[in-house]
Write an enzyme that holds these catalytic residues in place. Sequence first.
Site: not given
Ligand code: GRF
Length: 218
Positions: A14-16, A92, A94-95, A111
């Site tokens: 969940g860094t994003n 992770m 697929i929808l 992505h």
């Molecule tokens: C990221 O590289 C994102 O592009 C991909 O999965 C990874 C998730 O990273 N879809 P995080 O869980 O947000 O750290």
Amino acid sequence: MRILKLAVLISGNGTNLQALIDACAAPDFPAEIALVISNRPDAYGLERAEKAGIKAITIDHKSFDDRESFEDSVHEALTEAKVQLVCLAGFMRILTATFVRRWQDRLINIHPSLLPAYKGLNTYERAIEDGVRFAGCTVHYVRPDVDTGPIIIQAAVPVLSDDDPDSLAARILPQEHIIYPEAVCLIASSKARVRGHKVIIDDMPVPSGAYIAPVPKK
Ligand code: GRF
């Protein structure tokens, strides 16, 4: 100022999500996270949400008989929280086309490649194997085919001759953390519009929606 209600769907670190939490903390950011959903009970992102005081729930896909009933449950939670934009962030699963159509133009994903190159998994390995000089990341609207859909923003980074998948990932990830909040901001402030299979961005400096990270100095 209109504040767009977001949900962030995660499966892991969940860094994003963290980048979105941090962006939303700024008083002038036009969005707020109403709900975080993880399909895995052990996702670290759940803790990030809790620390930030954001409602976070697990909807474990393993406790459903099929994909449709799992997605119905996700849909219900999103609707109940009055979510206006769903952000997939390392989610992770697929929808199905049914879910994607229900959330058409209200569902975005990040992505780790310069789409339409390297859809799917192992993007870093494949880019290095092919000897491409640039890699990067893309925020795009979701369409039923995996990793397709109108592109909102991309960031490019150089691929160095001694890169391995980890070093390339480490160069791309900080760019993800820049462009994901930026994409949300564009949508929330009505500056990004889907037109056909493209996104038109108003009021952005040229080149719109494109970021190029500098080549690191040795
Ligand atoms: C990221 O590289 C994102 O592009 C991909 O999965 C990874 C998730 O990273 N879809 P995080 O869980 O947000 O750290």
